[in-house]
Design a protein around this motif. Structure first.
Motif, PDB file in Angstrom:
ATOM      1  N   GLY A 351      62.781  75.015 -26.788  1.00 16.38           N
ATOM      2  CA  GLY A 351      61.602  75.814 -26.498  1.00 16.38           C
ATOM      3  C   GLY A 351      60.451  75.058 -25.879  1.00 16.38           C
ATOM      4  O   GLY A 351      60.477  73.832 -25.707  1.00 16.38           O
ATOM      5  N   MET A 352      59.418  75.831 -25.566  1.00 13.67           N
ATOM      6  CA  MET A 352      58.156  75.327 -25.050  1.00 13.67           C
ATOM      7  C   MET A 352      57.061  76.221 -25.608  1.00 13.67           C
ATOM      8  O   MET A 352      57.337  77.260 -26.213  1.00 13.67           O
ATOM      9  N   ASP A 359      65.847  72.382 -34.590  1.00 16.59           N
ATOM     10  CA  ASP A 359      67.013  72.996 -35.240  1.00 16.59           C
ATOM     11  C   ASP A 359      66.748  74.466 -35.566  1.00 16.59           C
ATOM     12  O   ASP A 359      67.171  74.976 -36.616  1.00 16.59           O
ATOM     13  N   GLY A 360      66.028  75.129 -34.681  1.00 13.31           N
ATOM     14  CA  GLY A 360      65.781  76.560 -34.820  1.00 13.31           C
ATOM     15  C   GLY A 360      64.751  76.922 -35.861  1.00 13.31           C
ATOM     16  O   GLY A 360      64.559  78.104 -36.154  1.00 13.31           O
ATOM     17  N   ASN A 384      68.083  68.215 -26.243  1.00 11.33           N
ATOM     18  CA  ASN A 384      66.982  68.986 -25.672  1.00 11.33           C
ATOM     19  C   ASN A 384      67.601  70.145 -24.899  1.00 11.33           C
ATOM     20  O   ASN A 384      68.242  69.933 -23.868  1.00 11.33           O
ATOM     21  N   THR A 385      67.425  71.370 -25.392  1.00 12.32           N
ATOM     22  CA  THR A 385      68.067  72.532 -24.777  1.00 12.32           C
ATOM     23  C   THR A 385      67.221  73.170 -23.674  1.00 12.32           C
ATOM     24  O   THR A 385      67.607  74.204 -23.125  1.00 12.32           O
ATOM     25  N   ASN A 386      66.079  72.590 -23.337  1.00 13.14           N
ATOM     26  CA  ASN A 386      65.300  73.124 -22.217  1.00 13.14           C
ATOM     27  C   ASN A 386      66.147  73.134 -20.947  1.00 13.14           C
ATOM     28  O   ASN A 386      67.015  72.270 -20.753  1.00 13.14           O
ATOM     29  N   MET A 392      61.146  70.636 -19.870  1.00  7.61           N
ATOM     30  CA  MET A 392      60.308  69.455 -20.038  1.00  7.61           C
ATOM     31  C   MET A 392      61.040  68.388 -20.851  1.00  7.61           C
ATOM     32  O   MET A 392      62.030  68.675 -21.534  1.00  7.61           O
ATOM     33  N   ILE A 393      60.539  67.162 -20.763  1.00  8.74           N
ATOM     34  CA  ILE A 393      61.032  66.069 -21.583  1.00  8.74           C
ATOM     35  C   ILE A 393      60.386  66.176 -22.958  1.00  8.74           C
ATOM     36  O   ILE A 393      59.174  66.344 -23.068  1.00  8.74           O
ATOM     37  N   HIS A 394      61.205  66.098 -24.011  1.00 10.95           N
ATOM     38  CA  HIS A 394      60.682  66.056 -25.376  1.00 10.95           C
ATOM     39  C   HIS A 394      60.901  64.650 -25.937  1.00 10.95           C
ATOM     40  O   HIS A 394      62.042  64.209 -26.077  1.00 10.95           O
TER      41      HIS A 394
END
Length: 488
Positions: A351-352, A359-360, A384-386, A392-394
């Motif tokens: 997400g963003m 983990d939801g 990272n599921t983006n 974006m980078i997390h």
């Protein structure tokens, strides 16, 4: 590693650099006269008794001359902004008196230190209330490295760092001390704390600048200085670079593409030196680099840039020429043997904005999300599921340990990721595999280190446990942390 190899790549995936964000705030050149770079003083101990050293660290309000005109109201540790540099040595037992002179609750998190949690580690379960104090102690048992101390109160970490709370922590040891690195603090060994801020009539206004995806500022600050200048008096200098920003990524290079050599990452000395002309750091990452100005003459000026914005200058003065070659091997880091029979731990950053999750789930201070036995080496897949388009980078950070990066999407880590790390930037759509081992008991946080994501709830807790020793923890709620009088 070949002595001639020089990397000229930022490595991270360009389509997800922060400059592509819809809410990106580009840095501006500030109309501020050049000024000497602020070099924080070293914190002096209250007393030394054999192998026991005593410190007092105070979170306090102050005023700092950042822009011409009125001083800016800022926060710092034993200083008006950022903090005095804390120097620790492996094997020494430290007693630290933590004092809060702010008007709100804060905590003192030792980012990168391998200490027990959650109290000594200084996460949200270790509040220090206004006018109050807390005493902690620990024996340092980790190698030389550059760490930092910053607040970690939910959900106000980002704002308190924005106000100025962030100080360098320099860990030393007898092994690293034998390497041919510059180590004269303030002369050829300096902290470079990178942050960005905007000002409103010379004052900070976090609410006005707030962005849920990470707050960005208009001006680049190094050690709290805009347009800072460092006077170079030695041929070689060591920069202990920390990305201390809430959100911004720093893509560093010199205006003349001057080469520099990285010698250490978050958790200390790299196995081998790595030469660069470009270096990218995501939030909370550290890199120690050596810059050799032997090709420069007195009067030359070299400018450190991020993207196309100058952030500080190095003015070359008279120096004594030296001929020092770094060894091809700086240290030995053996890949730990993974404890057999254990599944791979998978943690997912998704997400963003206000949809960020780990983990939801959103963070719950009273929930233990995972447990790992002390001494076990466990493979973690950090995902990272983006989407690559618009994602974006997390940056992923774990408290209470240093880990080794084994692969990125099954491929080799970046060249400067072969040392110990506690923070790793994960590209959109990427899985980074790390080897994790805890050596101390405790409850620890792991989270995205975009501070606004952390405050929003992109964080979880792991208990490092010893099956032979039972430890009891009082995991306070967020309400109890912020409003203790309501829970008496």
């Amino acid at each position: 590693m070949s002595d001639s190899k020089v990397y000229k790549d930022y490595f991270f995936d360009e389509p997800v650099f922060d400059l592509h964000d819809g809410g990106y705030v580009p840095l501006q050149k500030a109309e501020v006269p050049e000024q000497p770079l602020n070099i924080p003083e070293i914190l002096k101990p209250d007393k030394v008794n054999g192998n026991d050293v005593y410190y007092t660290i105070t979170a306090q309000e102050g005023e700092t001359q950042i822009l011409p005109g009125d001083k800016t109201k800022t926060w710092g540790y034993n200083a008006s902004i950022l903090g005095t540099t804390i120097v620790l040595k492996k094997g020494v037992h430290y007693h630290v008196h933590l004092v809060n002179k702010l008007s709100e609750v804060t905590t003192f998190h030792w980012h990168g230190l391998n200490v027990t949690g959650p109290i000594v580690d200084g996460g949200p379960h270790a509040p220090v209330y206004p006018g109050g104090s807390r005493d902690i102690d620990f024996t340092l048992d980790q190698p030389a490295q550059t760490d930092w101390i910053h607040p970690h109160p939910c959900p106000n970490t980002a704002r308190q760092v924005w106000n100025g709370l962030a100080a360098a922590v320099v860990v030393t040891d007898d092994i690293e001390a034998k390497l041919p690195f510059p180590r004269n603090y303030g002369v050829d060994d300096i902290p470079v704390i990178l942050q960005d801020r905007s000002y409103h009539n010379n004052q900070l206004d976090y609410k006005a600048d707030y962005d849920m995806d990470g707050t960005l500022g208009k001006y680049a600050l190094v050690n709290g200085t805009i347009n800072g200048v460092f006077n170079v008096t030695t041929q070689r200098i060591r920069l202990r670079i920390l990305n201390g920003s809430d959100r911004r990524e720093w893509r560093l290079h010199f205006d003349d593409d001057h080469e520099f050599t990285q010698i250490a990452s978050d958790g200390g000395t790299l196995p081998a030196p790595v030469k660069f002309t470009k270096l990218m750091l995501t939030c909370a990452e550290r890199a120690e680099v050596i810059v050799d100005f032997g090709d420069k003459k007195p009067g030359d000026v070299v400018t450190l840039m991020t993207d196309d914005i100058p952030i500080m200058k190095f003015k070359i003065g008279d120096y004594q020429p030296v001929d020092i070659t770094l060894p091809e091997q700086l240290t030995t880091i053996d890949t730990p043997e993974v404890t057999p029979g254990l599944p791979v731990t998978r943690t997912v950053m998704s997400g963003m904005d206000d949809n960020v999750r780990l983990d939801g789930k959103l963070f719950d201070m009273q929930r233990i999300d995972r447990r790992q036995k002390i001494g076990d080496t466990v493979l973690w897949d950090v995902v990272n599921t983006n989407d690559m388009e618009g994602g974006m980078i997390h940056p992923f950070h774990m408290h209470g340990c240093q880990f080794l990066v084994l692969s990125r999407n099954g491929k080799e880590p970046y060249p400067n990721e072969h040392g110990w790390k506690d923070t790793i930037g994960v590209n959109a759509g990427e899985t980074v595999r790390i080897a994790v081992q805890f050596t101390k008991f405790g409850v620890y946080m792991y989270h995205c280190h975009i501070l606004e994501h952390e405050d929003t709830g992109m964080m979880a807790q792991i208990e490092a446990y010893d099956p032979n020793v039972k430890h009891e923890y009082h995991l306070i709620s967020m309400d109890e942390m912020n409003h203790p009088q309501n829970n008496k």
